[in-house]
Write a protein that holds these residues in place. Sequence first.
Motif, mmCIF file in Angstrom:
data_model
loop_
_atom_site.group_PDB
_atom_site.id
_atom_site.type_symbol
_atom_site.label_atom_id
_atom_site.label_comp_id
_atom_site.label_asym_id
_atom_site.label_seq_id
_atom_site.Cartn_x
_atom_site.Cartn_y
_atom_site.Cartn_z
ATOM 1 N N GLU A 39 0.625 -1.114 0.135
ATOM 2 C CA GLU A 39 -0.070 -0.129 0.032
ATOM 3 C C GLU A 39 0.893 1.304 0.031
ATOM 4 O OE1 GLU A 39 -2.329 -0.515 3.425
ATOM 5 O OE2 GLU A 39 -3.802 -2.085 2.561
ATOM 6 N N GLU A 42 2.336 1.616 -3.313
ATOM 7 C CA GLU A 42 1.549 2.275 -4.333
ATOM 8 C C GLU A 42 1.276 4.047 -4.061
ATOM 9 O OE1 GLU A 42 -3.256 1.877 -5.999
ATOM 10 O OE2 GLU A 42 -2.364 0.265 -4.754
ATOM 11 N N CYS A 45 4.083 6.178 -5.360
ATOM 12 C CA CYS A 45 4.187 6.042 -6.743
ATOM 13 C C CYS A 45 3.225 7.017 -7.388
ATOM 14 C CB CYS A 45 4.067 4.690 -7.298
ATOM 15 S SG CYS A 45 4.334 4.751 -9.006
ATOM 16 N N PHE A 52 1.833 3.645 -11.426
ATOM 17 C CA PHE A 52 1.846 2.368 -10.619
ATOM 18 C C PHE A 52 1.026 1.167 -11.650
ATOM 19 C CE2 PHE A 52 -0.322 -0.414 -7.940
ATOM 20 C CZ PHE A 52 0.568 -1.042 -6.960
ATOM 21 N N ASN A 54 -0.388 -2.910 -10.899
ATOM 22 C CA ASN A 54 -0.540 -4.071 -10.544
ATOM 23 C C ASN A 54 -0.512 -5.024 -11.587
ATOM 24 O OD1 ASN A 54 -1.465 -6.447 -9.316
ATOM 25 N ND2 ASN A 54 -2.823 -5.365 -7.899
ATOM 26 N N PHE A 60 3.895 -5.947 -8.253
ATOM 27 C CA PHE A 60 3.590 -4.405 -8.356
ATOM 28 C C PHE A 60 4.704 -3.831 -9.015
ATOM 29 C CE2 PHE A 60 1.605 -6.524 -4.891
ATOM 30 C CZ PHE A 60 0.261 -6.250 -4.928
ATOM 31 N N CYS A 62 6.298 0.412 -10.363
ATOM 32 C CA CYS A 62 6.222 1.771 -10.307
ATOM 33 C C CYS A 62 7.189 2.160 -11.329
ATOM 34 C CB CYS A 62 6.812 2.232 -8.994
ATOM 35 S SG CYS A 62 6.329 4.157 -9.200
#
Length: 144
Positions: A39, A42, A45, A52, A54, A60, A62
Amino acid sequence: MVILRILPVFALIVACTPQYVPPPTRSAQFDIFPQKLFETFEISCGGPGEQFKNMGNRIFECSELLPPDTTAFLILNYDGYPQDLPKSVMRLTSTKNAQGYRVDADLFFNVPRRTGPAVQVPVESETLDKALGALYQAMGGSPT
């Protein structure tokens, strides 16, 4: 890079408690899924020129645009395509194992080319590896 913006948030946590200095690493073991780490990744970023993603099951990423001189260097040295600019990329991957979850970080420059696949130029930096180790530790992981 995104990791450099995350670190000030955790500097106070790390500075306030006596801890050993983790080794430079890009991997850590967590007992439970490190939701807070992802979290935070994210949220951090979200700056100008950052994106960002997923990428799928526990992956994940960035990415961010680079300064003009670095961009030019990468385009010229890796046969890049000027209409699709290189970016710096940090990818965090979480893998479930018998001890919980292992998180691995990959840092690279992604250089798109006109023909053929993009080139991923690894970023080697002991300073960034130390920062990642400290971040993992602050988030409850054990750097490996």
